[in-house]
Scaffold this motif. Sequence first.
Motif, PDB file in Angstrom:
ATOM      1  N   GLU A  12       0.833  -1.199   0.000  1.00 24.78           N
ATOM      2  CA  GLU A  12       0.000   0.000   0.000  1.00 24.78           C
ATOM      3  C   GLU A  12       0.867   1.247   0.000  1.00 24.78           C
ATOM      4  OE1 GLU A  12      -3.936  -0.528   2.050  1.00 24.78           O
ATOM      5  OE2 GLU A  12      -2.679  -1.858   3.254  1.00 24.78           O
ATOM      6  N   ARG A  13       0.420   2.214  -0.791  1.00 26.47           N
ATOM      7  CA  ARG A  13       1.142   3.483  -0.904  1.00 26.47           C
ATOM      8  C   ARG A  13       0.400   4.534  -0.101  1.00 26.47           C
ATOM      9  NH1 ARG A  13       0.521   4.347  -6.092  1.00 26.47           N
ATOM     10  NH2 ARG A  13      -0.906   6.098  -5.941  1.00 26.47           N
ATOM     11  N   VAL A  14       1.156   5.323   0.640  1.00 27.31           N
ATOM     12  CA  VAL A  14       0.608   6.449   1.393  1.00 27.31           C
ATOM     13  C   VAL A  14       1.300   7.705   0.877  1.00 27.31           C
ATOM     14  CG1 VAL A  14       0.302   7.510   3.650  1.00 27.31           C
ATOM     15  CG2 VAL A  14       0.256   5.014   3.445  1.00 27.31           C
ATOM     16  N   GLU A  15       0.490   8.678   0.507  1.00 33.03           N
ATOM     17  CA  GLU A  15       1.024   9.960   0.062  1.00 33.03           C
ATOM     18  C   GLU A  15       0.561  11.020   1.043  1.00 33.03           C
ATOM     19  OE1 GLU A  15      -0.231  10.490  -4.004  1.00 33.03           O
ATOM     20  OE2 GLU A  15       0.811   8.667  -4.640  1.00 33.03           O
ATOM     21  N   ILE A  16       1.495  11.829   1.491  1.00 32.73           N
ATOM     22  CA  ILE A  16       1.203  12.912   2.430  1.00 32.73           C
ATOM     23  C   ILE A  16       1.471  14.227   1.690  1.00 32.73           C
ATOM     24  CG2 ILE A  16       1.769  13.974   4.640  1.00 32.73           C
ATOM     25  CD1 ILE A  16       2.799  11.183   5.531  1.00 32.73           C
ATOM     26  N   TYR A  17       0.424  15.026   1.574  1.00 29.31           N
ATOM     27  CA  TYR A  17       0.504  16.294   0.839  1.00 29.31           C
ATOM     28  C   TYR A  17       0.503  17.471   1.811  1.00 29.31           C
ATOM     29  CZ  TYR A  17      -1.177  13.319  -2.961  1.00 29.31           C
ATOM     30  OH  TYR A  17      -1.333  12.309  -3.871  1.00 29.31           O
ATOM     31  N   TRP A  18       1.384  18.411   1.540  1.00 28.21           N
ATOM     32  CA  TRP A  18       1.461  19.646   2.326  1.00 28.21           C
ATOM     33  C   TRP A  18       1.420  20.806   1.342  1.00 28.21           C
ATOM     34  CZ3 TRP A  18       4.850  20.291   7.188  1.00 28.21           C
ATOM     35  CH2 TRP A  18       4.875  21.614   7.613  1.00 28.21           C
ATOM     36  N   LYS A  19       0.278  21.484   1.249  1.00 30.67           N
ATOM     37  CA  LYS A  19       0.170  22.671   0.396  1.00 30.67           C
ATOM     38  C   LYS A  19       0.729  23.872   1.153  1.00 30.67           C
ATOM     39  CE  LYS A  19      -3.468  21.435  -2.759  1.00 30.67           C
ATOM     40  NZ  LYS A  19      -2.615  21.298  -3.908  1.00 30.67           N
ATOM     41  N   TYR A  20       1.427  24.740   0.434  1.00 32.87           N
ATOM     42  CA  TYR A  20       2.022  25.927   1.042  1.00 32.87           C
ATOM     43  C   TYR A  20       1.914  27.090   0.058  1.00 32.87           C
ATOM     44  CZ  TYR A  20       5.902  24.215  -1.833  1.00 32.87           C
ATOM     45  OH  TYR A  20       6.649  23.747  -2.883  1.00 32.87           O
ATOM     46  N   LEU A  68      10.050   5.454   3.075  1.00 32.64           N
ATOM     47  CA  LEU A  68       9.939   6.689   2.311  1.00 32.64           C
ATOM     48  C   LEU A  68      10.652   6.469   0.985  1.00 32.64           C
ATOM     49  CD1 LEU A  68       9.121   9.698   2.122  1.00 32.64           C
ATOM     50  CD2 LEU A  68      11.317  10.246   3.199  1.00 32.64           C
ATOM     51  N   THR A  69       9.904   6.594  -0.125  1.00 29.44           N
ATOM     52  CA  THR A  69      10.486   6.311  -1.438  1.00 29.44           C
ATOM     53  C   THR A  69      10.686   7.548  -2.292  1.00 29.44           C
ATOM     54  OG1 THR A  69       8.313   5.882  -2.423  1.00 29.44           O
ATOM     55  CG2 THR A  69       9.502   3.995  -1.483  1.00 29.44           C
ATOM     56  N   GLY A  70       9.916   8.608  -2.021  1.00 25.74           N
ATOM     57  CA  GLY A  70      10.047   9.791  -2.853  1.00 25.74           C
ATOM     58  C   GLY A  70       9.542  11.039  -2.153  1.00 25.74           C
ATOM     59  N   VAL A  71      10.129  12.178  -2.536  1.00 22.13           N
ATOM     60  CA  VAL A  71       9.707  13.478  -2.033  1.00 22.13           C
ATOM     61  C   VAL A  71       9.638  14.414  -3.237  1.00 22.13           C
ATOM     62  CG1 VAL A  71      10.211  15.392  -0.465  1.00 22.13           C
ATOM     63  CG2 VAL A  71      10.919  13.061   0.147  1.00 22.13           C
ATOM     64  N   TRP A  88       5.215  13.577   0.240  1.00 21.19           N
ATOM     65  CA  TRP A  88       6.049  12.471   0.686  1.00 21.19           C
ATOM     66  C   TRP A  88       5.337  11.184   0.288  1.00 21.19           C
ATOM     67  CZ3 TRP A  88       5.202  16.438   4.463  1.00 21.19           C
ATOM     68  CH2 TRP A  88       6.331  17.195   4.774  1.00 21.19           C
ATOM     69  N   VAL A  89       6.069  10.254  -0.309  1.00 18.65           N
ATOM     70  CA  VAL A  89       5.482   8.983  -0.733  1.00 18.65           C
ATOM     71  C   VAL A  89       6.126   7.858   0.061  1.00 18.65           C
ATOM     72  CG1 VAL A  89       5.070   7.403  -2.660  1.00 18.65           C
ATOM     73  CG2 VAL A  89       5.091   9.888  -3.059  1.00 18.65           C
ATOM     74  N   PHE A  90       5.282   7.087   0.726  1.00 18.73           N
ATOM     75  CA  PHE A  90       5.714   5.927   1.499  1.00 18.73           C
ATOM     76  C   PHE A  90       5.046   4.677   0.938  1.00 18.73           C
ATOM     77  CE2 PHE A  90       6.269   9.322   4.574  1.00 18.73           C
ATOM     78  CZ  PHE A  90       7.338   8.932   5.353  1.00 18.73           C
ATOM     79  N   TYR A  91       5.707   3.554   1.056  1.00 23.44           N
ATOM     80  CA  TYR A  91       5.063   2.260   0.853  1.00 23.44           C
ATOM     81  C   TYR A  91       5.048   1.579   2.213  1.00 23.44           C
ATOM     82  CZ  TYR A  91       4.763   2.632  -4.159  1.00 23.44           C
ATOM     83  OH  TYR A  91       4.420   3.037  -5.428  1.00 23.44           O
ATOM     84  N   THR A  92       3.876   1.024   2.568  1.00 25.81           N
ATOM     85  CA  THR A  92       3.699   0.475   3.906  1.00 25.81           C
ATOM     86  C   THR A  92       3.152  -0.938   3.881  1.00 25.81           C
ATOM     87  OG1 THR A  92       2.748   0.903   6.092  1.00 25.81           O
ATOM     88  CG2 THR A  92       1.362   1.444   4.197  1.00 25.81           C
ATOM     89  N   ARG A  93       3.376  -1.618   4.982  1.00 25.52           N
ATOM     90  CA  ARG A  93       2.824  -2.955   5.192  1.00 25.52           C
ATOM     91  C   ARG A  93       1.373  -2.876   5.648  1.00 25.52           C
ATOM     92  NH1 ARG A  93       7.036  -6.849   6.764  1.00 25.52           N
ATOM     93  NH2 ARG A  93       9.044  -5.825   6.735  1.00 25.52           N
ATOM     94  N   ASN A  94       1.018  -1.774   6.357  1.00 26.35           N
ATOM     95  CA  ASN A  94      -0.261  -1.722   7.052  1.00 26.35           C
ATOM     96  C   ASN A  94      -0.697  -0.269   7.225  1.00 26.35           C
ATOM     97  OD1 ASN A  94      -1.890  -1.455   9.603  1.00 26.35           O
ATOM     98  ND2 ASN A  94      -1.769  -3.689   9.508  1.00 26.35           N
ATOM     99  N   VAL A  95      -1.772   0.123   6.546  1.00 26.92           N
ATOM    100  CA  VAL A  95      -2.223   1.517   6.594  1.00 26.92           C
ATOM    101  C   VAL A  95      -2.707   1.937   7.991  1.00 26.92           C
ATOM    102  CG1 VAL A  95      -3.963   3.145   5.723  1.00 26.92           C
ATOM    103  CG2 VAL A  95      -2.648   1.751   4.128  1.00 26.92           C
TER     104      VAL A  95
END
Length: 152
Positions: free
Chosen positions: A39-47, A82-85, A94-101
Amino acid sequence: MKLSNNWFTTVSETENGAMVIVCGRDDLELYVRSGKFKERVEIYWKYNGDSRGMPCESDARVMEPVQDALQKAMEKDKLAILTGVYTGDNERTWVFYTRNVPAFGEMLNKALSSFEKLPIVIYTEKDPDWNEYHEMYELRQEEGSDDVLADE
């Protein structure tokens, strides 16, 4: 599996032509093939960015320790990687791949508990084939980017 901290940096652009700096992680083949991080988790921070869509100094000063806290917490027991920023067009992702959301969400709350409320949005998606990572990694090869080596 030892997790390296080797990164590359390249420049891309959005569909509207805005510049985006891409920092991607190298040496993740064993993690991709393991099948454990589905599973991929993306965290977005608008500025509110500068004229080029990059964060102002005060935002950048907060983003760096947030990134460090997230990466340290998620990678400590390899809950996520963490795979990408991506930074540009008035947003950091920030892009993460995780075992468990659900466990990722709990750890995210713990990791960020010492910060004031942050303007982040979280998106998750099943991506067992690491499609986003492979697309990002193609940018490295297309652009002939310079490798950036961090502490191993």
